[in-house]
Write a protein that holds these residues in place. Structure first.
Motif, PDB file in Angstrom:
ATOM      1  N   ARG A 123       0.835  -1.203   0.000  1.00 16.01           N
ATOM      2  CA  ARG A 123       0.000   0.000   0.000  1.00 16.01           C
ATOM      3  C   ARG A 123       0.868   1.250   0.000  1.00 16.01           C
ATOM      4  O   ARG A 123       2.010   1.232   0.441  1.00 16.01           O
ATOM      5  CB  ARG A 123      -0.941   0.012   1.199  1.00 16.01           C
ATOM      6  N   GLN A 124       0.281   2.304  -0.516  1.00 19.83           N
ATOM      7  CA  GLN A 124       0.962   3.601  -0.519  1.00 19.83           C
ATOM      8  C   GLN A 124      -0.030   4.680  -0.126  1.00 19.83           C
ATOM      9  O   GLN A 124      -0.977   4.972  -0.869  1.00 19.83           O
ATOM     10  CB  GLN A 124       1.573   3.909  -1.887  1.00 19.83           C
ATOM     11  N   ALA A 125       0.189   5.232   1.041  1.00 18.90           N
ATOM     12  CA  ALA A 125      -0.637   6.332   1.519  1.00 18.90           C
ATOM     13  C   ALA A 125      -0.174   7.629   0.870  1.00 18.90           C
ATOM     14  O   ALA A 125       0.990   7.755   0.465  1.00 18.90           O
ATOM     15  CB  ALA A 125      -0.556   6.424   3.036  1.00 18.90           C
TER      16      ALA A 125
ATOM     17  N   ALA B 285       8.146  -7.347   2.702  1.00 17.81           N
ATOM     18  CA  ALA B 285       9.066  -6.317   2.207  1.00 17.81           C
ATOM     19  C   ALA B 285       9.873  -6.771   1.001  1.00 17.81           C
ATOM     20  O   ALA B 285      10.701  -6.017   0.494  1.00 17.81           O
ATOM     21  CB  ALA B 285      10.022  -5.898   3.329  1.00 17.81           C
ATOM     22  N   ALA B 286       9.642  -7.989   0.548  1.00 16.10           N
ATOM     23  CA  ALA B 286      10.416  -8.496  -0.585  1.00 16.10           C
ATOM     24  C   ALA B 286      10.161  -7.666  -1.833  1.00 16.10           C
ATOM     25  O   ALA B 286       9.041  -7.212  -2.064  1.00 16.10           O
ATOM     26  CB  ALA B 286      10.057  -9.952  -0.845  1.00 16.10           C
ATOM     27  N   PRO B 287      11.206  -7.471  -2.640  1.00 14.20           N
ATOM     28  CA  PRO B 287      11.014  -6.725  -3.886  1.00 14.20           C
ATOM     29  C   PRO B 287      10.080  -7.483  -4.823  1.00 14.20           C
ATOM     30  O   PRO B 287      10.234  -8.687  -4.996  1.00 14.20           O
ATOM     31  CB  PRO B 287      12.428  -6.650  -4.484  1.00 14.20           C
ATOM     32  N   MET B 288       9.142  -6.790  -5.393  1.00 16.48           N
ATOM     33  CA  MET B 288       8.170  -7.385  -6.295  1.00 16.48           C
ATOM     34  C   MET B 288       8.495  -7.027  -7.734  1.00 16.48           C
ATOM     35  O   MET B 288       8.965  -5.927  -8.025  1.00 16.48           O
ATOM     36  CB  MET B 288       6.757  -6.908  -5.936  1.00 16.48           C
TER      37      MET B 288
ATOM     38  N   ALA C 104       5.878   6.524   1.441  1.00 19.84           N
ATOM     39  CA  ALA C 104       6.490   5.475   0.634  1.00 19.84           C
ATOM     40  C   ALA C 104       5.605   4.235   0.592  1.00 19.84           C
ATOM     41  O   ALA C 104       4.746   4.042   1.459  1.00 19.84           O
ATOM     42  CB  ALA C 104       7.851   5.108   1.214  1.00 19.84           C
ATOM     43  N   ARG C 105       5.824   3.423  -0.408  1.00 16.27           N
ATOM     44  CA  ARG C 105       5.118   2.156  -0.488  1.00 16.27           C
ATOM     45  C   ARG C 105       5.518   1.261   0.665  1.00 16.27           C
ATOM     46  O   ARG C 105       6.676   1.250   1.086  1.00 16.27           O
ATOM     47  CB  ARG C 105       5.422   1.461  -1.817  1.00 16.27           C
TER      48      ARG C 105
ATOM     49  N   ALA D  90      -5.225   4.557   1.511  1.00 14.52           N
ATOM     50  CA  ALA D  90      -4.071   4.386   0.630  1.00 14.52           C
ATOM     51  C   ALA D  90      -4.519   3.738  -0.670  1.00 14.52           C
ATOM     52  O   ALA D  90      -5.660   3.278  -0.796  1.00 14.52           O
ATOM     53  CB  ALA D  90      -3.011   3.506   1.307  1.00 14.52           C
ATOM     54  N   THR D  91      -3.580   3.709  -1.604  1.00 14.25           N
ATOM     55  CA  THR D  91      -3.741   2.861  -2.773  1.00 14.25           C
ATOM     56  C   THR D  91      -3.133   1.508  -2.443  1.00 14.25           C
ATOM     57  O   THR D  91      -1.990   1.441  -1.964  1.00 14.25           O
ATOM     58  CB  THR D  91      -3.057   3.467  -4.000  1.00 14.25           C
ATOM     59  N   TYR D  92      -3.893   0.474  -2.669  1.00 17.22           N
ATOM     60  CA  TYR D  92      -3.439  -0.885  -2.367  1.00 17.22           C
ATOM     61  C   TYR D  92      -3.133  -1.614  -3.677  1.00 17.22           C
ATOM     62  O   TYR D  92      -3.967  -1.657  -4.573  1.00 17.22           O
ATOM     63  CB  TYR D  92      -4.508  -1.636  -1.576  1.00 17.22           C
TER      64      TYR D  92
END
Length: 127
Positions: A38-40, A111-114, A44-45, A92-94
């Motif tokens: 999510r990013q409020a 927290a893994a990079p996607m 930060a994401r 936020a945007t999810y």
């Protein structure tokens, strides 16, 4: 090409619930780790949850643990995020996100990079 399409966002009052869906196409769930990020506004994401390619392992950040639940339906190739007791600061945007993993895993990290991302859905927690 892996595609992720989110749905289920909207307006909810503080303390309310929403269920987000992530429809996956291009790969089956047993070959990807899927997460919710999510990013409020102005922030930060933040990765908040993930589910392993085997479906055996799930993980959450502390701020949502016990209130959010990630699950999947293999037949529908869809991953869900049930969100309960939502708070205003969780507006936020999810995003649904994923990376490939064909091997059995011992867990996943929010927290893994996607590598692959959906377009995101808006969640607005407000009275």
């Amino acid at each position: 090409q892996l595609q992720l399409v989110e749905s289920g966002g909207g307006l909810v009052q503080p303390g309310g619930s929403l269920r987000l869906s992530c429809e996956v196409s291009g790969l089956t769930l047993d070959s990807i780790v899927v997460g919710w990020v999510r990013q409020a506004p102005g922030k930060a994401r933040e990765g908040i949850s993930c589910i392993s390619n085997t479906g055996t392992w799930t993980n959450y950040v502390n701020s949502v643990r016990g209130r959010f639940s990630i699950s999947r339906d293999v037949a529908e190739n869809t991953v869900y995020l049930q969100m309960d007791s939502l708070q205003a600061e969780e507006t936020a945007t999810y995003y649904c996100a994923a990376y490939r993993n064909f091997l059995p895993t011992s867990g996943c990290s929010p927290a893994a990079p996607m590598k692959f991302w959906g377009e995101g859905v808006e969640v607005n927690v407000s009275s």
